[in-house]
Design a protein around this motif. Structure first.
Motif, PDB file in Angstrom:
ATOM      1  N   ASN A 132      -3.877 -36.711  52.803  1.00  0.00           N
ATOM      2  CA  ASN A 132      -2.630 -35.981  53.058  1.00  0.00           C
ATOM      3  C   ASN A 132      -2.676 -35.181  54.360  1.00  0.00           C
ATOM      4  OD1 ASN A 132      -1.862 -36.997  50.607  1.00  0.00           O
ATOM      5  ND2 ASN A 132      -1.673 -35.034  49.565  1.00  0.00           N
ATOM      6  N   ARG A 143       0.285 -42.358  44.524  1.00  0.00           N
ATOM      7  CA  ARG A 143       0.052 -42.504  45.963  1.00  0.00           C
ATOM      8  C   ARG A 143       1.323 -42.980  46.650  1.00  0.00           C
ATOM      9  NH1 ARG A 143      -4.529 -46.568  48.339  1.00  0.00           N
ATOM     10  NH2 ARG A 143      -3.044 -48.089  47.486  1.00  0.00           N
ATOM     11  N   PHE A 183       0.469 -39.722  54.090  1.00  0.00           N
ATOM     12  CA  PHE A 183       0.358 -39.806  52.639  1.00  0.00           C
ATOM     13  C   PHE A 183       0.885 -38.524  51.991  1.00  0.00           C
ATOM     14  CE2 PHE A 183      -2.783 -42.928  53.946  1.00  0.00           C
ATOM     15  CZ  PHE A 183      -2.645 -43.935  52.999  1.00  0.00           C
ATOM     16  N   GLU A 235       4.585 -48.415  47.298  1.00  0.00           N
ATOM     17  CA  GLU A 235       4.014 -47.132  47.700  1.00  0.00           C
ATOM     18  C   GLU A 235       4.449 -46.706  49.091  1.00  0.00           C
ATOM     19  OE1 GLU A 235      -0.239 -46.968  45.372  1.00  0.00           O
ATOM     20  OE2 GLU A 235      -0.096 -48.295  47.117  1.00  0.00           O
ATOM     21  N   ASP A 265      -2.669 -39.114  40.536  1.00  0.00           N
ATOM     22  CA  ASP A 265      -2.926 -40.551  40.658  1.00  0.00           C
ATOM     23  C   ASP A 265      -1.731 -41.301  41.245  1.00  0.00           C
ATOM     24  OD1 ASP A 265      -1.280 -40.105  38.518  1.00  0.00           O
ATOM     25  OD2 ASP A 265      -2.215 -41.595  37.210  1.00  0.00           O
ATOM     26  N   ASN A 270       0.105 -37.880  48.519  1.00  0.00           N
ATOM     27  CA  ASN A 270      -0.537 -38.210  47.251  1.00  0.00           C
ATOM     28  C   ASN A 270      -0.585 -37.000  46.322  1.00  0.00           C
ATOM     29  OD1 ASN A 270      -0.966 -40.680  48.438  1.00  0.00           O
ATOM     30  ND2 ASN A 270      -3.122 -40.314  48.882  1.00  0.00           N
TER      31      ASN A 270
END
Length: 237
Positions: free
Chosen positions: A8, A80, A73, A233, A78, A75
């Motif tokens: 991240n 993503r 990211f 994602e 869990d 995230n």
């Protein structure tokens, strides 16, 4: 160790550049002479400075940025997600918008920038064009006085070199050997100026640039031995 970096905290990036003018004739006489002198060792004897101008986009003094694409990211536990966005339009605004992103969202010590050959091309090109356009350098691009270990930049090309300074591997080749979907399924860098000036298709260039950003993130995941991103994602914003 790259495995210890919080995903991240990484801003993945890529830029697309073109010659500043749509043809050699757009330059004034002094700039033409400077271009001829600058490229005298890159050109073959039979290639004129005018014919070589199609490559001007690789020099910040003679080119300009037409888009900057970034990905990061977000995230949580869990779940993503990888968000991708782009800046385009007038060059100064592109640079200002990108600078605002860095200053407002990626300005902490833990934040780093990552691209493929970014230390050699993308990052210095952006910094030089910011100075040319009188855009203040954000801290993440201002390297004056910083020691090598203080520079907040990662480079997938450098990581792949493993200290072999004479080695160069293109993004297309690296995605191939690592089993990452190729971003070069439409155009490549040599065609960007034609698509921009002749076809006037900036959307096609943005798509190409964003694919490069995704590919860099995928390569980074492979370096960490993590699963590649799937389409669900990846979020385009």
């Amino acid at each position: 160790m790259i495995e210890k970096i919080n995903l991240n905290n990484i801003l993945f990036l890529d830029i697309e550049t073109v010659p500043e003018y749509n043809s050699y004739l757009g330059m004034d006489e002094e700039t033409k002479k400077l271009w001829e002198h600058k490229t005298q060792y890159q050109r073959k004897d039979e290639v004129t400075a005018e014919d070589f101008y199609e490559r001007a986009g690789i020099w910040a003094e003679f080119g300009k940025i037409i888009t900057i694409s970034v990905g990061y990211f977000t995230n949580k536990a869990d779940i993503r997600n990888f968000r991708v966005t782009s800046f385009w339009g007038e060059e100064k605004k592109i640079l200002q918008d990108f600078s605002n992103l860095l200053n407002n969202h990626f300005n902490q010590p833990q934040h780093v920038l990552c691209g493929h050959n970014a230390k050699e091309f993308d990052i210095p090109f952006m910094a030089r064009r910011m100075i040319i356009n009188s855009v203040p350098l954000p801290d993440k691009l201002n390297l004056f006085g910083k020691k090598p270990w203080e520079v907040p930049h990662l480079d997938t090309l450098e990581l792949w070199k493993f200290g072999d300074f004479k080695h160069f591997t293109s993004l297309k080749l690296l995605t191939k050997v690592l089993g990452v979907p190729s971003p070069k399924d439409d155009i490549d860098g040599s065609e960007v100026a034609h698509v921009f000036y002749i076809e006037n298709d900036i959307d096609r260039i943005i798509t190409y640039c964003e694919k490069d950003v995704i590919a860099v993130a995928q390569i980074f995941l492979r370096f960490r031995r993590e699963d590649l991103l799937i389409d669900d994602e990846i979020i385009h914003v």
